[in-house]
Design an enzyme around this catalytic site. Structure first.
Site, PDB file in Angstrom:
ATOM      1  N   ASN A  72      -5.379 -27.419 -39.729  1.00  0.00           N
ATOM      2  CA  ASN A  72      -5.095 -25.999 -39.952  1.00  0.00           C
ATOM      3  C   ASN A  72      -3.854 -25.598 -39.165  1.00  0.00           C
ATOM      4  OD1 ASN A  72      -5.335 -23.612 -41.250  1.00  0.00           O
ATOM      5  ND2 ASN A  72      -6.829 -22.737 -39.872  1.00  0.00           N
ATOM      6  N   ASP A  96     -10.063 -20.520 -41.814  1.00  0.00           N
ATOM      7  CA  ASP A  96      -9.810 -20.479 -43.263  1.00  0.00           C
ATOM      8  C   ASP A  96     -10.945 -19.782 -44.021  1.00  0.00           C
ATOM      9  OD1 ASP A  96      -7.262 -21.359 -43.617  1.00  0.00           O
ATOM     10  OD2 ASP A  96      -7.771 -23.420 -44.093  1.00  0.00           O
ATOM     11  N   THR A 103      -0.660 -28.636 -41.540  1.00  0.00           N
ATOM     12  CA  THR A 103      -1.223 -29.523 -42.539  1.00  0.00           C
ATOM     13  C   THR A 103      -0.178 -30.589 -42.787  1.00  0.00           C
ATOM     14  OG1 THR A 103      -2.415 -27.639 -43.385  1.00  0.00           O
ATOM     15  CG2 THR A 103      -2.059 -29.429 -44.935  1.00  0.00           C
ATOM     16  N   SER A 151      -9.486 -23.613 -49.160  1.00  0.00           N
ATOM     17  CA  SER A 151      -8.227 -24.230 -48.735  1.00  0.00           C
ATOM     18  C   SER A 151      -7.113 -23.911 -49.725  1.00  0.00           C
ATOM     19  CB  SER A 151      -8.420 -25.751 -48.670  1.00  0.00           C
ATOM     20  OG  SER A 151      -7.190 -26.386 -48.443  1.00  0.00           O
ATOM     21  N   SER A 152      -5.879 -24.019 -49.258  1.00  0.00           N
ATOM     22  CA  SER A 152      -4.729 -23.903 -50.159  1.00  0.00           C
ATOM     23  C   SER A 152      -4.183 -25.272 -50.555  1.00  0.00           C
ATOM     24  CB  SER A 152      -3.602 -23.131 -49.472  1.00  0.00           C
ATOM     25  OG  SER A 152      -4.026 -21.837 -49.187  1.00  0.00           O
ATOM     26  N   THR A 177      -5.382 -31.804 -42.948  1.00  0.00           N
ATOM     27  CA  THR A 177      -5.008 -30.689 -42.085  1.00  0.00           C
ATOM     28  C   THR A 177      -5.866 -30.579 -40.834  1.00  0.00           C
ATOM     29  OG1 THR A 177      -4.601 -28.295 -42.078  1.00  0.00           O
ATOM     30  CG2 THR A 177      -6.543 -29.025 -43.265  1.00  0.00           C
TER      31      THR A 177
HETATM   32  N1  GLY Z   1      -5.705 -25.070 -43.431  1.00  0.00           N
HETATM   33  C1  GLY Z   1      -4.831 -24.873 -44.493  1.00  0.00           C
HETATM   34  C2  GLY Z   1      -5.526 -24.937 -45.801  1.00  0.00           C
HETATM   35  O1  GLY Z   1      -6.452 -25.696 -45.963  1.00  0.00           O
HETATM   36  O2  GLY Z   1      -5.183 -24.212 -46.680  1.00  0.00           O
END
Ligand code: GLY
Length: 573
Positions: free
Chosen positions: A405, A427, A385, A456-457, A403
Site C-alpha cells: 500500500n 484501502d 505498489t 484494490s486499484s 503492494t
Molecule cells: N494499495 C493499493 C491498491 O491496492 O489499490
C-alpha cells in the site's frame, strides 16, 4: 584480497557513474554491486520488466536457464522483496493475471484480508471521527499478508523447484546489494517513521544517511526466505515466522493472530476478459481489484468515440477521458468491494446498455461536476505498489502487481523476520465518505469486516491481438493505477503510440472525488489552459504510476519498456 579491490572499484564506478539508462538487446551476468538501469530491451525469446534492475536480471536469468514465465515471475517477486523494500514484499499482497501458451487465462488473488479481530468501526474514536493515522501507520494498519500464499499458487504453473527460484533472493538478502541513488533517498526520507513505528529498530535505520552504492544486507529477511524455501508456505504462515509476526503484533497493539495466518489462502478467480473492437481481447483482474470493473467500463465508454481524430492529450481527448474516469470512479465508491462479502453487480456495471446510459451524462462541450454525478442508481443492488511483467519463449505471459500500500507499508518491520508489513487496512472505507490515503471514498460495499479483502486499484492486464499475447503490463499508483492502465490502452490501441511513449508520456488522472484533474509536471501547458477554460480545476502532482510493459509484435519481436519514472529495468534475451 582480489575480491576486496574488485568491490572497491565497483563502488567507485557505481558512485561516479550512477546507474545509466540505455537500450540493450542482451543481458550480462548479475552483479549486485554493479548493475545498470535498462529502459528498453528488444529481443525475441523472453523478457522481464520490473521496478528494479536486479529483480529483472534475476527473472531473465531464470528464463534463460529454462524456466517459464511463471518461474521467472516467482524469482522476480522474491528478489523484489529484497531489493525493493518500499514495495516489493512478502508482508503485503497482490494479484496475478496470466495467459498460458495453451490459451488459458489465469487470475490469482493474494490480496491481504482483514484479521478476525477487525471490526467495522475499529478506526473511529469515541466521537466517531476516523483516525486514519491508525489505518495508515503501525501495527494496526496491517492486513493478513497474502504474497507468499500467492507465490505458491503461481508455483502450480511453474517448471522449476521453489529452491531454485528463491535462492537468488536469499543470496541478495544475505550478501547484500548496492543501493541505487533513488533507493538511498527513499530510505533517508522515511527514517523518522521507521523509528516511530518499530519496537525494535530494523536494518533500514541508520545514524548516517544512506547513499548510492551503500550495501544493504538483510540477514533476518534471508532467514525468513530460507524457512520458506525449506518448509513452503508453512515457513511463513506457521512456525517461527508466524510466531515472530504475532509477537510483533503484541508489542505494537496489532491484531493479526496465529489463526489469521494459518487460515490465509490465495484464491483462483475467473479472469475478466472482454472484446475491444474486432481485434483485441483485454484480460484483467476481477474484484477485489477494481480494474476488473472500471477498465471494461471505461474502454466501452470510449469504444465508439473519435479519439484518433482528437489526438493525444488534446483538450477534447483529455476532457472525454476525464469524464469517463469521473463516471467510473463514482461507481467505484458506491458499488465496489469484496464480492465474497457484498453483492456487487460487476457484470452489469460494464454491460453495454448500462455504459451507454451513463455516457448520456457526458457533455462534449462542458466540464462535468462531481456534485451532479453519483454512482449509477439503475443498477440492481450493488503508493506503494509495484508491477512486473514477464513473457517467455513459449508464449506464456504473466502480469503481477503487488503492494504494501504506502511506501514501506505501515513502516513496521517484523523484528527477527526482517520484512515490512503492509498498511492495506486503509484501502477499506474506514468511514463512509472519509477519504483514504489516495483520496478515495467508499461506503457499505467496502466497509471493514473480519476476513474480508479490501478493495484494490491494482490492474495487471494482458491484451490479446487476434488471440495472441500483444501487451503484458500494469503499474503501481494507488487509485491512479486503473486510469494509467486505461490511458496506456487508449494510447496504444487507439492512437498507435509506440510502447515507449505510451509508458513515458505525461499522465493525467481523475477519480470523481476530489473533483480535480491531476496532471504530471510535463503535461502540456496549453492543454492545461484549455481545460481550465472549460471549467476544470487542475492539480499538478508527483509521478503517476510506473508502468512496466512488454509488447509482442506479429513477427514475435518483443519490446520491453521500464518506466522512466524510477529505476525500472527491462531485461530480455
Ligand atoms: N494499495 C493499493 C491498491 O491496492 O489499490
Amino acid at each position: 584480497m582480489f575480491q576486496f579491490f574488485r568491490r572497491l572499484i565497483y563502488l567507485f564506478l557505481f558512485i561516479y557513474f550512477p546507474a545509466r539508462s540505455f537500450t540493450q538487446s542482451t543481458y550480462s551476468q548479475i552483479d549486485p554491486f554493479s548493475y545498470n538501469i535498462i529502459k528498453k530491451t528488444e529481443c525475441r525469446k523472453g523478457a522481464v520488466v520490473s521496478a528494479h534492475p536486479l529483480a529483472s536480471a534475476v527473472g531473465a536469468d531464470i528464463l534463460k536457464k529454462g524456466g517459464n514465465a511463471f518461474d521467472a515471475a516467482i524469482a522476480t517477486q522474491f528478489a523484489l522483496a529484497v531489493v525493493y523494500p518500499a514495495a516489493g514484499n512478502i508482508g503485503g499482497g497482490g494479484f496475478m493475471v496470466a495467459r498460458t501458451a495453451k490459451g488459458k487465462n489465469i487470475a490469482i488473488d493474494f490480496r491481504e484480508k482483514a484479521p478476525e479481530k477487525a471490526s467495522r468501526n475499529m478506526y473511529l474514536d469515541s466521537n466517531g471521527n476516523a483516525q486514519t493515522n491508525l489505518s495508515q501507520n503501525g501495527h494496526l494498519a496491517a492486513g493478513v499478508p497474502g504474497t507468499v500464499a500467492g507465490i505458491f499458487e503461481e508455483l502450480k504453473y511453474a517448471r522449476l523447484p521453489i529452491r531454485k527460484l528463491i535462492q537468488p533472493a536469499i543470496d541478495l538478502a544475505e550478501k547484500g546489494f548496492a543501493l541505487t541513488a533513488s533507493e538511498a533517498r527513499s530510505l533517508n526520507a522515511s527514517q523518522n517513521e521507521f523509528k516511530k513505528y518499530n519496537t525494535v529498530f530494523p536494518v533500514f535505520v541508520r545514524s548516517t544517511p544512506w547513499k548510492a552504492g551503500d550495501t544493504l544486507v538483510q540477514k533476518d529477511l534471508a532467514k525468513t526466505l530460507i524457512l520458506i524455501r525449506d518448509s513452503g508456505s508453512k515457513g511463513f504462515y506457521e512456525g517461527e515466522t508466524a510466531q515472530l509476526i504475532t509477537d510483533e503484533m503484541k508489542r505494537g497493539n496489532g491484531i493479526i493472530s496465529l489463526d489469521d495466518l494459518k487460515n490465509y489462502t490465495a484464491k483462483q478467480r475467473e479472469a475478466v476478459a472482454f472484446k475491444y473492437k474486432t481485434d483485441f481481447t483485454i484480460v484483467t483482474m476481477p474484484l477485489p481489484a477494481s480494474g476488473g470493473v472500471l477498465l471494461p467500463q471505461m474502454m466501452r465508454m470510449i469504444e465508439d468515440q473519435p479519439l484518433k481524430t482528437y489526438g493525444f492529450e488534446s483538450v477534447r481527448e483529455v476532457h472525454l477521458m476525464v469524464e469517463v474516469e469521473r463516471l467510473a470512479y463514482a461507481d467505484r465508491a458506491k458499488f465496489l468491494g469484496d464480492k465474497d462479502y457484498f453483492k456487487v453487480p460487476a457484470k452489469f456495471l460494464w454491460s453495454y446498455p448500462y455504459v451507454m446510459q451513463r455516457m448520456r451524462l457526458y457533455d462534449p462541450e462542458k466540464a462535468g461536476n462531481s456534485k451532479d454525478i453519483k454512482g449509477g442508481d439503475t443498477a440492481p443492488e450493488s503508493e506503494e505498489t509495484t508491477h512486473f511483467s514477464v513473457y517467455d519463449k513459449d508464449g506464456n505471459a504473466v502480469a503481477i502487481t503487488t503492494t504494501l500500500n504506502g511506501g514501506y507499508g505501515c513502516k513496521t518491520v517484523v523484528a527477527g523476520a526482517g520484512f515490512f508489513l503492509n498498511n492495506e487496512m486503509d484501502d477499506f472505507s474506514v468511514k463512509p465518505g472519509v477519504p483514504n490515503m489516495y483520496g478515495a471514498v467508499g461506503g457499505e460495499a467496502n466497509a471493514i469486516a473480519p476476513g474480508k479483502r479490501m478493495l484494490s486499484s491494482m490492474t495487471p492486464t494482458i491484451v490479446l491481438k487476434n488471440e495472441k499475447p500483444f501487451l503484458v503490463f500494469g503499474t503501481p499508483g494507488g487509485t491512479t493505477i486503473t486510469t494509467s492502465v486505461f490511458q496506456t490502452l487508449v494510447d496504444i490501441l487507439e492512437l498507435n503510440m509506440s510502447p515507449e511513449d505510451a509508458v513515458n508520456k505525461p499522465k493525467f488522472h481523475h477519480q470523481w472525488l476530489p473533483d480535480l484533474i491531476y496532471v504530471e509536471k510535463d503535461f502540456p501547458q496549453d492543454i492545461r489552459l484549455g481545460l481550465e477554460k472549460m471549467g476544470y480545476q487542475i492539480s499538478q502532482r508527483d509521478a503517476i504510476g510506473r508502468t512496466e510493459l512488454i509488447q509482442i509484435d506479429s513477427t514475435g519481436k518483443i519490446t520491453a519498456i521500464g518506466d522512466k519514472r524510477g529505476d525500472d529495468t527491462a531485461v530480455g534475451y
